[in-house]
Design a protein around this motif. Structure first.
Motif, PDB file in Angstrom:
ATOM      1  N   ILE A   1      51.514  33.451 -42.347  1.00 40.07           N
ATOM      2  CA  ILE A   1      52.541  33.076 -41.760  1.00 40.07           C
ATOM      3  C   ILE A   1      53.491  32.210 -41.016  1.00 40.07           C
ATOM      4  CG2 ILE A   1      53.356  34.596 -40.089  1.00 40.07           C
ATOM      5  CD1 ILE A   1      55.816  36.359 -41.940  1.00 40.07           C
ATOM      6  N   CYS A   2      52.582  31.833 -40.255  1.00 37.59           N
ATOM      7  CA  CYS A   2      53.274  30.603 -39.638  1.00 37.59           C
ATOM      8  C   CYS A   2      52.766  29.118 -40.388  1.00 37.59           C
ATOM      9  CB  CYS A   2      53.012  29.762 -38.402  1.00 37.59           C
ATOM     10  SG  CYS A   2      52.190  31.641 -37.739  1.00 37.59           S
ATOM     11  N   GLN A   3      52.393  29.137 -41.678  1.00 36.35           N
ATOM     12  CA  GLN A   3      52.120  27.635 -42.010  1.00 36.35           C
ATOM     13  C   GLN A   3      53.104  27.858 -43.962  1.00 36.35           C
ATOM     14  OE1 GLN A   3      49.066  25.913 -41.567  1.00 36.35           O
ATOM     15  NE2 GLN A   3      47.960  27.649 -41.254  1.00 36.35           N
ATOM     16  N   THR A   4      53.727  29.593 -43.739  1.00 38.32           N
ATOM     17  CA  THR A   4      54.531  28.908 -44.906  1.00 38.32           C
ATOM     18  C   THR A   4      56.100  29.431 -44.684  1.00 38.32           C
ATOM     19  OG1 THR A   4      54.067  31.241 -45.210  1.00 38.32           O
ATOM     20  CG2 THR A   4      52.471  29.950 -46.282  1.00 38.32           C
ATOM     21  N   THR A   5      55.871  30.340 -43.697  1.00 41.06           N
ATOM     22  CA  THR A   5      57.233  29.915 -43.405  1.00 41.06           C
ATOM     23  C   THR A   5      58.565  29.736 -41.856  1.00 41.06           C
ATOM     24  OG1 THR A   5      56.763  32.509 -44.672  1.00 41.06           O
ATOM     25  CG2 THR A   5      59.676  32.448 -43.940  1.00 41.06           C
ATOM     26  N   LYS A   6      59.669  29.435 -42.054  1.00 35.70           N
ATOM     27  CA  LYS A   6      59.872  28.731 -40.655  1.00 35.70           C
ATOM     28  C   LYS A   6      60.138  30.176 -40.306  1.00 35.70           C
ATOM     29  CE  LYS A   6      61.866  24.280 -40.555  1.00 35.70           C
ATOM     30  NZ  LYS A   6      60.564  24.311 -39.853  1.00 35.70           N
ATOM     31  N   PRO A   7      60.321  30.341 -38.818  1.00 33.63           N
ATOM     32  CA  PRO A   7      59.925  31.326 -37.846  1.00 33.63           C
ATOM     33  C   PRO A   7      61.640  31.904 -37.659  1.00 33.63           C
ATOM     34  CG  PRO A   7      59.236  29.431 -36.268  1.00 33.63           C
ATOM     35  CD  PRO A   7      58.442  29.275 -37.976  1.00 33.63           C
ATOM     36  N   LYS A   8      62.268  32.938 -37.648  1.00 32.68           N
ATOM     37  CA  LYS A   8      63.516  33.233 -37.260  1.00 32.68           C
ATOM     38  C   LYS A   8      63.689  33.310 -35.827  1.00 32.68           C
ATOM     39  CE  LYS A   8      65.861  34.439 -41.371  1.00 32.68           C
ATOM     40  NZ  LYS A   8      65.373  35.738 -42.197  1.00 32.68           N
ATOM     41  N   SER A   9      65.047  33.238 -35.082  1.00 32.87           N
ATOM     42  CA  SER A   9      64.931  33.367 -33.777  1.00 32.87           C
ATOM     43  C   SER A   9      64.849  34.922 -33.190  1.00 32.87           C
ATOM     44  CB  SER A   9      66.355  32.164 -33.313  1.00 32.87           C
ATOM     45  OG  SER A   9      66.520  32.609 -32.436  1.00 32.87           O
ATOM     46  N   ALA A  10      64.097  34.672 -32.316  1.00 31.99           N
ATOM     47  CA  ALA A  10      63.464  36.225 -31.960  1.00 31.99           C
ATOM     48  C   ALA A  10      64.639  35.914 -30.912  1.00 31.99           C
ATOM     49  CB  ALA A  10      62.112  36.539 -31.490  1.00 31.99           C
ATOM     50  N   VAL A  11      65.242  37.866 -30.639  1.00 32.20           N
ATOM     51  CA  VAL A  11      66.458  37.217 -28.982  1.00 32.20           C
ATOM     52  C   VAL A  11      65.668  38.184 -28.406  1.00 32.20           C
ATOM     53  CG1 VAL A  11      68.589  37.380 -28.816  1.00 32.20           C
ATOM     54  CG2 VAL A  11      68.092  37.009 -30.869  1.00 32.20           C
ATOM     55  N   PHE A  12      65.760  37.830 -27.404  1.00 30.87           N
ATOM     56  CA  PHE A  12      65.111  38.963 -25.780  1.00 30.87           C
ATOM     57  C   PHE A  12      65.879  39.003 -24.796  1.00 30.87           C
ATOM     58  CE2 PHE A  12      61.553  36.380 -26.996  1.00 30.87           C
ATOM     59  CZ  PHE A  12      60.545  36.881 -28.050  1.00 30.87           C
ATOM     60  N   SER A  13      67.125  38.773 -24.933  1.00 28.41           N
ATOM     61  CA  SER A  13      68.188  38.353 -23.914  1.00 28.41           C
ATOM     62  C   SER A  13      69.031  37.607 -24.681  1.00 28.41           C
ATOM     63  CB  SER A  13      67.721  38.924 -22.922  1.00 28.41           C
ATOM     64  OG  SER A  13      67.662  37.206 -22.402  1.00 28.41           O
TER      65      SER A  13
END
Lengths: 349, 326
Positions: free
Chosen positions: B298-310
């Motif tokens: 998936i990393c090759q094709t789609t820009k990652p969205k922001s994962a929120v930890f705090s």
């Protein structure tokens, strides 16, 4: 200078294998006093300088700008004329040998500088750049040359795909690899590495440091690694010499110097190194003021103008070198017993 | 209630090149509270300097800001006219550059350059600028400031020049100082003096600082919050402790692991393979994917969205799925 025998001298005589032995080296620059003045000013950058490079090991040289790090490398390789002293390379004095011998000897020592792009002719392709020293100094031509170039590039981790590129078509890390391949072409014994990783990105620095280590083990290379970046120097060096205004103020094995730095300047250098850990509470030793000019060094101990523990004697007398343990010495009045504060427990009864 | 001094939202800076547009800053967002030191850290070409210049409205043409908002004290700087920006620069926003020798004018004395700024912004109601300039230089730890004002830049050492630069940045008492690699050209012992000075200015005068640097040591020692930049994007953001102790993004982890430290003596350093790409227009997915060991399809094709930890900590990486905070 101190009259008593220099500890570096006695200790290195004992240590078996010394590739380069620098004895009482004095290097000075002559500059005119002004645009229209005929009067010359002499600046002694190194004076009665002693240092030994153990074969197959890395000697790290740390110090701030203007402390003579680069002059030292230039003095050893005779790119600058020294006015006094000896530089014994495998027992032969570099400073007095004739030019033909010098030219042959210089092939055994190569230099790598901070900015690789400044060392690479932008009009030459990578294979020409790496082949140039071979074509100049050896009879290697044609296919043999081509093979050797390929082999050298492979050693520094570059593929044949890079052969036909120009320096501007490769990254900084790759360019530094090309510089290394060039330096290794004539099978040198000694590399002067003058800030070889300082211009590189953090993620690329580690690659070059690992590569240098690998090449050293493979070819039994001797390194003189000059840098102001303490982290990298400590990682790569076996021994470290700390320079301040043209003088070694402390020298020790890497571990001794890190665990037990004795000169206030060394302590301050370590304390000012930013540490990538926000929870590390550390005591900063703030040095006041600026580095004095090497052309007009302070009398007595050269560090006394900035030393947090300066005493009266430091302003007047040049400190002797004190041996702390074998291979570890420092040049500081605090280490002479007379100057030491009363030890707790050494009762005054 | 506006509690952020500066909020950057979706900022994009583009430089047109013969090979097509290069997005030096690609839709980044971050916010800084008053009195904070915010670290912008990353390698060459990651967009750290372009971000600083965008805030000041100093993107050199043909580069331009392509979109987004820069909210400073509640107002969008991108809607300001050139004249309004000129008034804000120096007065409210100031910059300290990496190489003070290049940033100071060699043909004017320190005093003249410093007074120029003070007079331009008319910061002294009584017109007594001279004594204020001398006092400011003294406050910044320059010895004999009344003599320094009569000197030319080349007569000062690098550390003193950088103090003068900081004095000029402070001359009109700005709210925000953008310090672009302020200590990279200096020796380590001088570096620690300047870093201490900047932290002191924050503590005593409440100045907000954006610290642009490639040195993770400098970040750890001075910053409160950090944005880790890679190829024009913030790939991880958080407090210094989030970044250094609860590191999430593989790039940040690798960057920290590649630093030499005594525990790694005698071993190989961790490396990030390859180098920062210079031509990254065709990267569809995650910008770090080509160098990432944990790279997935998936990393090759789609820009990652922001994962929120705090509330403070977030990262743009597929490893953490899409953890949106409620």
């Amino acid at each position: 200078m101190s009259k008593n025998t220099h500890p570096a001298e006695s200790k290195t005589a004992m240590a078996a294998d010394i590739l380069v032995d620098i004895r009482n080296l004095t290097v000075e620059y002559v500059s005119s006093r002004g645009l229209f003045s005929r009067r010359k000013r002499r600046v002694r950058v190194l004076e009665n300088f002693n240092l030994a490079l153990p074969r197959g090991k890395t000697l790290g040289i740390v110090g701030e700008s203007g402390c003579g790090k680069t002059t030292l490398a230039n003095g050893i390789s005779r790119f600058i004329r020294s006015i006094q002293g000896e530089v014994l390379f495998e027992g032969q004095d570099i400073l007095t040998m004739d030019h033909r011998t010098l030219r042959a000897q210089r092939q055994k020592m190569q230099m790598v500088f901070q900015n690789p792009f400044n060392s690479l002719n932008p009009r030459m392709k990578i294979h020409q750049l790496v082949g140039e020293p071979l074509a100049t100094h050896t009879r290697m031509r044609g296919k043999a040359l081509k093979n050797r170039v390929g082999q050298l590039l492979e050693e520094v981790g570059l593929g044949r795909g890079h052969l036909r590129r120009y320096p501007h078509q490769i990254s900084g890390g790759q360019a530094q690899r090309v510089v290394l391949a060039r330096a290794l072409a004539l099978k040198p014994q000694l590399l002067f590495l003058d800030e070889p990783t300082s211009a590189l990105d953090v993620s690329v620095q580690a690659q070059i440091v690992n590569l240098l280590k690998k090449l050293q083990a493979k070819h039994q290379l001797t390194y003189m690694f000059i840098s102001h970046g303490l982290g990298v120097v400590q990682h790569i060096s076996d021994q470290i010499a700390v320079l301040y205004l043209g003088e070694v103020v402390e020298q020790a094995s890497r571990d001794d110097l890190f665990h037990n730095p004795r000169h206030p300047y060394t302590q301050a250098l370590f304390a000012s190194m930013p540490i990538p850990d926000p929870d590390r509470n550390k005591t900063r030793i703030l040095l006041k003021g600026n580095v004095p000019s090497i052309s007009d060094p302070p009398p007595g101990c050269r560090f006394h103008t900035r030393c947090p523990r300066v005493m009266e004697v430091c302003r007047k007398r040049v400190p002797d070198a004190h041996v702390i343990r074998q291979g570890h010495w420092a040049r500081c009045h605090l280490l002479s017993t007379a100057a030491l504060p009363a030890q707790p427990g050494n009762g005054d009864s | 209630m506006e509690d952020h001094l500066l909020r950057v939202e979706d900022l994009q800076v583009v430089f047109p090149t013969p090979h097509g547009p290069v997005y030096a800053v690609n839709r980044i967002s971050f916010a800084i509270r008053a009195g904070q030191i915010y670290g912008v850290v990353g390698e060459s070409g990651c967009g750290k300097t372009a971000t600083g210049r965008a805030i000041l409205g100093l993107i050199p043409p043909p580069g331009r800001i392509n979109g987004g908002r820069i909210i400073f004290r509640g107002e969008n700087l991108l809607e300001k006219s050139a004249y309004e920006m000129q008034h804000l620069r120096g007065r409210r926003l100031a910059m300290v550059f990496q190489d003070p020798a290049a940033a100071l004018n060699p043909v004017f004395t320190i005093g003249r350059q410093l007074l120029g700024i003070m007079k331009h912004h008319r910061i002294a109601s009584d017109g007594r600028y001279g004594p204020r300039a001398v006092q400011l230089l003294g406050d910044l730890g320059l010895p004999a400031p009344e003599r320094i004002v009569k000197r030319y830049p080349h007569e000062l050492s690098g550390g003193m020049q950088q103090r003068v630069m900081i004095a000029m940045a402070l001359a009109a008492e700005p709210d925000l100082i953008i310090a672009d690699e302020p200590t990279s050209a200096l020796d380590v012992t001088i570096q620690s003096q300047i870093l201490d000075l900047l932290v002191q200015l924050r503590d005593q005068r409440g100045v907000t600082i954006i610290m642009i640097t490639h040195d993770l040591g400098v970040v750890a020692e001075t910053c409160d919050e950090v944005g880790v930049f890679y190829l024009g994007e913030i790939i991880e953001g958080g407090t210094v402790r989030d970044i250094f102790h609860r590191t999430r993004h593989p790039y940040t982890r690798k960057l920290l692991a590649s630093l030499p430290n005594p525990e790694k003596w005698g071993r190989e350093l961790d490396i990030i393979p390859g180098s920062v790409p210079t031509n990254f227009e065709n990267i569809k997915g995650c910008a770090f994917a080509p160098r990432c060991k944990q790279c997935m399809a998936i990393c090759q094709t789609t820009k990652p969205k922001s994962a929120v930890f705090s509330t403070t900590h977030h990262t743009a990486c597929h490893l953490y799925g899409e953890r949106e905070s409620g």
